[in-house]
Motif scaffolding. Structure first.
Motif, PDB file in Angstrom:
ATOM      1  N   ARG A  67       0.842  -1.201   0.000  1.00 17.67           N
ATOM      2  CA  ARG A  67       0.000   0.000   0.000  1.00 17.67           C
ATOM      3  C   ARG A  67       0.882   1.259   0.000  1.00 17.67           C
ATOM      4  O   ARG A  67       0.538   2.264   0.614  1.00 17.67           O
ATOM      5  N   THR A  71     -10.698  -4.994  -6.961  1.00 12.67           N
ATOM      6  CA  THR A  71     -10.919  -4.999  -5.516  1.00 12.67           C
ATOM      7  C   THR A  71     -12.015  -6.013  -5.200  1.00 12.67           C
ATOM      8  O   THR A  71     -13.016  -6.077  -5.924  1.00 12.67           O
ATOM      9  N   ILE A  72     -11.812  -6.754  -4.151  1.00 12.32           N
ATOM     10  CA  ILE A  72     -12.876  -7.674  -3.757  1.00 12.32           C
ATOM     11  C   ILE A  72     -14.092  -6.894  -3.272  1.00 12.32           C
ATOM     12  O   ILE A  72     -15.188  -7.419  -3.231  1.00 12.32           O
ATOM     13  N   ASP A  73     -13.903  -5.616  -2.902  1.00 14.20           N
ATOM     14  CA  ASP A  73     -15.006  -4.827  -2.343  1.00 14.20           C
ATOM     15  C   ASP A  73     -16.024  -4.394  -3.409  1.00 14.20           C
ATOM     16  O   ASP A  73     -17.137  -3.997  -3.054  1.00 14.20           O
ATOM     17  N   MET A 123     -15.528  -8.736   4.665  1.00 11.92           N
ATOM     18  CA  MET A 123     -14.805  -7.498   4.353  1.00 11.92           C
ATOM     19  C   MET A 123     -15.743  -6.481   3.714  1.00 11.92           C
ATOM     20  O   MET A 123     -16.813  -6.824   3.214  1.00 11.92           O
ATOM     21  N   GLY A 124     -15.309  -5.254   3.687  1.00 12.61           N
ATOM     22  CA  GLY A 124     -16.110  -4.156   3.141  1.00 12.61           C
ATOM     23  C   GLY A 124     -16.015  -2.985   4.089  1.00 12.61           C
ATOM     24  O   GLY A 124     -16.728  -2.919   5.078  1.00 12.61           O
ATOM     25  N   ARG A 125     -15.063  -2.133   3.783  1.00 11.50           N
ATOM     26  CA  ARG A 125     -14.746  -0.994   4.626  1.00 11.50           C
ATOM     27  C   ARG A 125     -15.824   0.078   4.530  1.00 11.50           C
ATOM     28  O   ARG A 125     -16.355   0.524   5.527  1.00 11.50           O
ATOM     29  N   GLU A 132     -17.430  -5.408   7.776  1.00  7.98           N
ATOM     30  CA  GLU A 132     -16.503  -4.921   8.814  1.00  7.98           C
ATOM     31  C   GLU A 132     -16.699  -3.431   9.107  1.00  7.98           C
ATOM     32  O   GLU A 132     -16.398  -2.971  10.201  1.00  7.98           O
ATOM     33  N   ARG A 184      -7.563   0.609  10.237  1.00  8.67           N
ATOM     34  CA  ARG A 184      -7.779  -0.841  10.161  1.00  8.67           C
ATOM     35  C   ARG A 184      -9.031  -1.207  10.951  1.00  8.67           C
ATOM     36  O   ARG A 184      -9.118  -0.937  12.139  1.00  8.67           O
ATOM     37  N   HIS A 220      -9.079 -12.549   5.651  1.00  5.73           N
ATOM     38  CA  HIS A 220      -8.327 -12.666   4.393  1.00  5.73           C
ATOM     39  C   HIS A 220      -8.603 -13.948   3.622  1.00  5.73           C
ATOM     40  O   HIS A 220      -8.153 -14.079   2.478  1.00  5.73           O
ATOM     41  N   ARG A 236      -9.896 -13.227   0.336  1.00  4.14           N
ATOM     42  CA  ARG A 236      -9.016 -12.680  -0.705  1.00  4.14           C
ATOM     43  C   ARG A 236      -8.054 -13.712  -1.264  1.00  4.14           C
ATOM     44  O   ARG A 236      -7.370 -13.438  -2.247  1.00  4.14           O
TER      45      ARG A 236
END
Ligand code: F6P
Length: 342
Positions: free
Chosen positions: A72, A125-127, A169-171, A221, A245, A272, A275
């Motif tokens: 990143r 992106t997986i999102d 996941m999913g911010r 998340e 995070r 993870h 992913r």
């Protein structure tokens, strides 16, 4: 022409399929040579690369992760970041870059394109939260992994008359929770876009227990309670793009449900696992097509664009458009899942 390729941000199934398609078409059809930059923007920033030709991409289509590595790294955090990238590209004889990444990696690509770097983006992106494309690759794999977990959790929840909370996941966007929740027959789906009311969640839990079935709660998340209360757990740690995070909402929710309803509740954090591993057929298909079209954009001399899926067509859209805003779940889409709550 020499073309650099890099993968940045969180890894995702299908990255290797893009790299393979870029190199296969680039070498065979366009006569290009490639330089594989290591670990996202860190590669061109620090001049770390590896050979990337047809032998290096043999056999990587079904493999998860990325043979180029990822990070990143944000070159705009450094005063001389842009100059260093330009100097390293020139030193390597690289004329153009293909950057494969999500909002952060492509955000950097957008700024570099404005500063004269010849760059083509490929969205991943997986999102699935990048605007400008109907889907990103990696998302379908993540959804299938989460769905399979939900399927399995239904039977064990019912055996023990427990509530099972599945944190996915999913911010900022609840796409994984929504799609996996609908596909897996979840009883409650909680997403960042729609703050949840814990009393309503508990009411749905109690309704579900009145049947012979046990409740499965799928939570992103990044989901938050309506009152902004103390259930969002953030470690405070930030990455180079300023993201906190996340994690912990599943446990907090299970604890709260147990206290309020008296039913035993457990949390499962998929993390993870979503992913990792081999991509689905859809993700291999999409990633391969993105790679083929990205290298064509380079051949056409069209830079500052990214590939995008519109319907079944792959199109080129300006990077600035594709990264301008996040694609979020609309209230109407969420309402479709709400039909099955309780
Ligand atoms: O952006 C993809 C993603 O998997 C998000 O869903 C998640 O919040 C984040 O990456 C986790 O990043 P890391 O693996 O760096 O902790």
């Amino acid at each position: 022409m020499r073309v650099g390729v890099l993968t940045g941000g969180g890894d995702c199934p299908g990255l290797n399929a893009v790299i393979r398609a870029v190199v296969r078409k680039g070498v065979q059809i366009h006569g290009f040579e490639f330089v594989g930059y290591r670990d996202g923007w860190k590669g061109p920033l620090e001049g770390i690369s590896k050979p990337l030709g047809i032998p290096e991409v043999r056999g990587i289509l079904p493999r998860g992760g990325t043979v180029l590595g990822s990070s990143r790294t944000n070159p705009f955090k450094l005063e001389d970041g842009v100059e260093r990238i330009k100097a390293n590209l020139a030193g390597d004889g690289v004329d153009a870059l293909i950057a494969i990444g999500g909002e952060d990696t492509l955000g950097v690509a957008t700024k570099l394109a404005d500063l004269g770097v010849k760059v083509v983006g490929v969205p991943k992106t997986i999102d699935n939260d990048l605007s400008g494309t109907d889907f990103t690759f990696g998302f379908d794999t993540a959804v299938n992994i989460a769905m399979e977990a939900i399927d399995r959790l239904h039977t064990t929840a019912e055996s023990h008359h427990r509530v099972l909370v599945v944190e996915v996941m999913g911010r900022h966007a609840g796409w994984i929770a929504l799609h996996a929740g609908i596909a897996g027959g979840a009883n409650i789906v909680l997403i960042p876009e729609q703050p949840f009311d814990i009393d309503e969640v508990c009411a749905h839990v109690e309704t579900r227990f009145k049947s012979q079935y046990s409740p499965i709660v799928v939570v992103s998340e990044g989901a938050v309670p309506v009152d902004g209360g103390d259930m969002t757990l953030q470690s405070g740690e930030k990455d180079a793009f300023g993201h906190v995070r996340l994690g912990g909402i599943g446990d907090r929710l299970a604890h709260e449900i147990e206290n309020r309803t008296g039913a035993e509740a457990r949390a499962v954090v998929l993390g993870h696992v979503q992913r990792g591993g081999t991509p689905t057929a859809f993700d291999r298909w999409l990633a391969t097509r993105f790679g083929l079209h990205a290298v064509d954009a380079v051949a056409d001399g069209e830079f500052g664009v990214m590939t995008a899926l519109r319907g079944t067509d792959i199109v080129r859209v300006p990077l600035a458009e594709g990264t301008r805003e996040l694609k979020l779940v609309s209230p109407e889409e969420y309402a479709e899942a709400q039909v099955f709550f309780g």
